[in-house]
Design a protein around this motif. Sequence first.
Motif: not given
Length: 177
Positions: A40-45, A90-92, A95-100, A130-138
Amino acid sequence: LASEPIKICLVGGETPLAPGIQVLAQWLIDRGHIKRVEFVFSSNCLNMPDRLLDLLAQRAGVVIAASLDSTHDNFHYVRWPGTWQRATATVDKILAYRREHNVDITLQIRPNFNINNNFYQDDFLDYWSDHEYDSMMVFNVYAPEVFRVDTLPAYMRPAILERLKACLDHRFFAQDR
């Protein structure tokens, strides 16, 4: 103990760029432990090295806690010298790496809202509706005290409170995410 799962949480700074994360992942691979590890790691992407994704693809799971606090021009202000275009690219890429590669990478959006980016929440909600992500924690920023709504001068509070109330009707909140 040799078969117990291992969870490694790396937060603070831009952890994907820390040279130690690749050294640690390679060490776990070399010793046959990588399949038991959830990172589990943080990133500003703003940057996600290909080599890191390749190393992490060999483990039990990865959660990328993306600290994306705003959008568009305000992102540049909040995360200077980063740009929104670079972060979303970077987000894209993740997500592309995950799918591929069919790997277990969870993309969690973890914004920190403060007085500055509260005025840009419509843009933020529009984008993530409108964009893909798995979850959000504010997360809310409570320190320094100048970032809290209740510490604003009284004449400023109604404007920001109205802005926040208007967000409650946004289509983002009608989704099942």
